[in-house]
Design a protein around this motif. Sequence first.
Motif, PDB file in Angstrom:
ATOM      1  N   GLU A 223       0.841  -1.193   0.000  1.00  0.00           N
ATOM      2  CA  GLU A 223       0.000   0.000   0.000  1.00  0.00           C
ATOM      3  C   GLU A 223       0.880   1.248   0.000  1.00  0.00           C
ATOM      4  N   THR A 224       0.531   2.229  -0.789  1.00  0.00           N
ATOM      5  CA  THR A 224       1.336   3.443  -0.833  1.00  0.00           C
ATOM      6  C   THR A 224       1.135   4.243   0.451  1.00  0.00           C
ATOM      7  N   PRO A 225       2.177   4.935   0.900  1.00  0.00           N
ATOM      8  CA  PRO A 225       2.018   5.752   2.104  1.00  0.00           C
ATOM      9  C   PRO A 225       0.885   6.772   1.990  1.00  0.00           C
ATOM     10  N   LYS A 226       0.729   7.364   0.814  1.00  0.00           N
ATOM     11  CA  LYS A 226      -0.329   8.362   0.654  1.00  0.00           C
ATOM     12  C   LYS A 226      -1.706   7.739   0.850  1.00  0.00           C
ATOM     13  N   HIS A 227      -1.918   6.559   0.270  1.00  0.00           N
ATOM     14  CA  HIS A 227      -3.205   5.882   0.441  1.00  0.00           C
ATOM     15  C   HIS A 227      -3.392   5.435   1.885  1.00  0.00           C
ATOM     16  N   LEU A 228      -2.307   4.996   2.511  1.00  0.00           N
ATOM     17  CA  LEU A 228      -2.369   4.563   3.906  1.00  0.00           C
ATOM     18  C   LEU A 228      -2.810   5.713   4.810  1.00  0.00           C
ATOM     19  N   LEU A 229      -2.247   6.886   4.588  1.00  0.00           N
ATOM     20  CA  LEU A 229      -2.627   8.041   5.393  1.00  0.00           C
ATOM     21  C   LEU A 229      -4.112   8.357   5.228  1.00  0.00           C
ATOM     22  N   GLU A 230      -4.596   8.245   4.008  1.00  0.00           N
ATOM     23  CA  GLU A 230      -6.012   8.512   3.759  1.00  0.00           C
ATOM     24  C   GLU A 230      -6.895   7.451   4.418  1.00  0.00           C
ATOM     25  N   ALA A 231      -6.487   6.188   4.310  1.00  0.00           N
ATOM     26  CA  ALA A 231      -7.301   5.092   4.845  1.00  0.00           C
ATOM     27  C   ALA A 231      -7.387   5.131   6.367  1.00  0.00           C
ATOM     28  N   PHE A 232      -6.279   5.463   7.019  1.00  0.00           N
ATOM     29  CA  PHE A 232      -6.230   5.463   8.480  1.00  0.00           C
ATOM     30  C   PHE A 232      -6.424   6.861   9.081  1.00  0.00           C
ATOM     31  N   HIS A 233      -6.618   7.850   8.221  1.00  0.00           N
ATOM     32  CA  HIS A 233      -6.768   9.240   8.679  1.00  0.00           C
ATOM     33  C   HIS A 233      -5.550   9.670   9.507  1.00  0.00           C
ATOM     34  N   LEU A 234      -4.384   9.386   8.958  1.00  0.00           N
ATOM     35  CA  LEU A 234      -3.131   9.735   9.620  1.00  0.00           C
ATOM     36  C   LEU A 234      -2.535  10.992   9.005  1.00  0.00           C
ATOM     37  N   THR A 235      -1.679  11.635   9.766  1.00  0.00           N
ATOM     38  CA  THR A 235      -0.907  12.764   9.266  1.00  0.00           C
ATOM     39  C   THR A 235       0.504  12.284   8.915  1.00  0.00           C
ATOM     40  N   PRO A 236       1.236  13.034   8.099  1.00  0.00           N
ATOM     41  CA  PRO A 236       2.638  12.670   7.849  1.00  0.00           C
ATOM     42  C   PRO A 236       3.451  12.563   9.140  1.00  0.00           C
ATOM     43  N   ALA A 237       3.158  13.424  10.112  1.00  0.00           N
ATOM     44  CA  ALA A 237       3.886  13.356  11.384  1.00  0.00           C
ATOM     45  C   ALA A 237       3.642  12.021  12.083  1.00  0.00           C
ATOM     46  N   GLN A 238       2.413  11.529  12.024  1.00  0.00           N
ATOM     47  CA  GLN A 238       2.116  10.232  12.639  1.00  0.00           C
ATOM     48  C   GLN A 238       2.833   9.097  11.911  1.00  0.00           C
ATOM     49  N   LEU A 239       2.940   9.211  10.597  1.00  0.00           N
ATOM     50  CA  LEU A 239       3.675   8.188   9.850  1.00  0.00           C
ATOM     51  C   LEU A 239       5.150   8.201  10.239  1.00  0.00           C
ATOM     52  N   ILE A 240       5.721   9.384  10.370  1.00  0.00           N
ATOM     53  CA  ILE A 240       7.119   9.487  10.808  1.00  0.00           C
ATOM     54  C   ILE A 240       7.280   8.869  12.193  1.00  0.00           C
TER      55      ILE A 240
END
Length: 237
Positions: A35-52
């Motif tokens: 899964e792409t990070p961009k799609h993952l952020l959308e699916a889980f309602h995450l921010t880039p900071a949360q991914l980091i």
Amino acid sequence: MSRVWELVDCRPGVPPSLSNGVKVDQVLDRLEAGETPKHLLEAFHLTPAQLIAALGHAALGDDQGEGIGLIQSPPSRPWLEKVLSDSTWQALLPAAPRPARLALVAGLLQVHDFWEASHEAAQEADDLGERDVSAFWHGIAHRREPDSGNASYWFHRVGRHPLFGPLAASVRPLLASISDRSVADRLLDGNQWNPFGFIAFCRDGKPTSTLAPLARKLQRQELIALLDETAASVGLG
């Protein structure tokens, strides 16, 4: 001390999770599945900071652990290299200046042991004029290479970094936990972190066996603090 790091809930006995309840393992599993990070952020309602935060925690673990090795080693998650690439973060942080974004890429790659790619990103960020954190990551890369001479060169480039004061404060409890008080004298310059003392302390990645766990824990604190500072440089945290 760390703003981004605090986005992960690391309570004992509870699987590490982000502030919205998404588990760090879920993030990694979805990324490993392609899964792409961009799609993952959308699916889980995450921010880039949360991914980091999730990626940082996956590499450095909780406060009971020691983080990554003092010397580079093969990455434990080879599939992550693409996730950590500049093109990924360009899509996630389109407004961030490229030099600062490359410094973030260098940091994430370094904590996940993609040494060559991290070194290349840090060098490119520096070539493009990034002066806040890329030299710091570059110095860490060479310390872990290990090449103490090159590490010292880059920490001379770093100069007296604003992070050295907070970092010194954060490691004092670790230094106070050992009986050898001379270690603190080597690693702290008054109320400032001494990166050259730490290079010498690591002795090209081979401190004495009794001090190796301490060295790794100190490095973990350093990496957490710098990852947070790097996230702030791209407008996060």
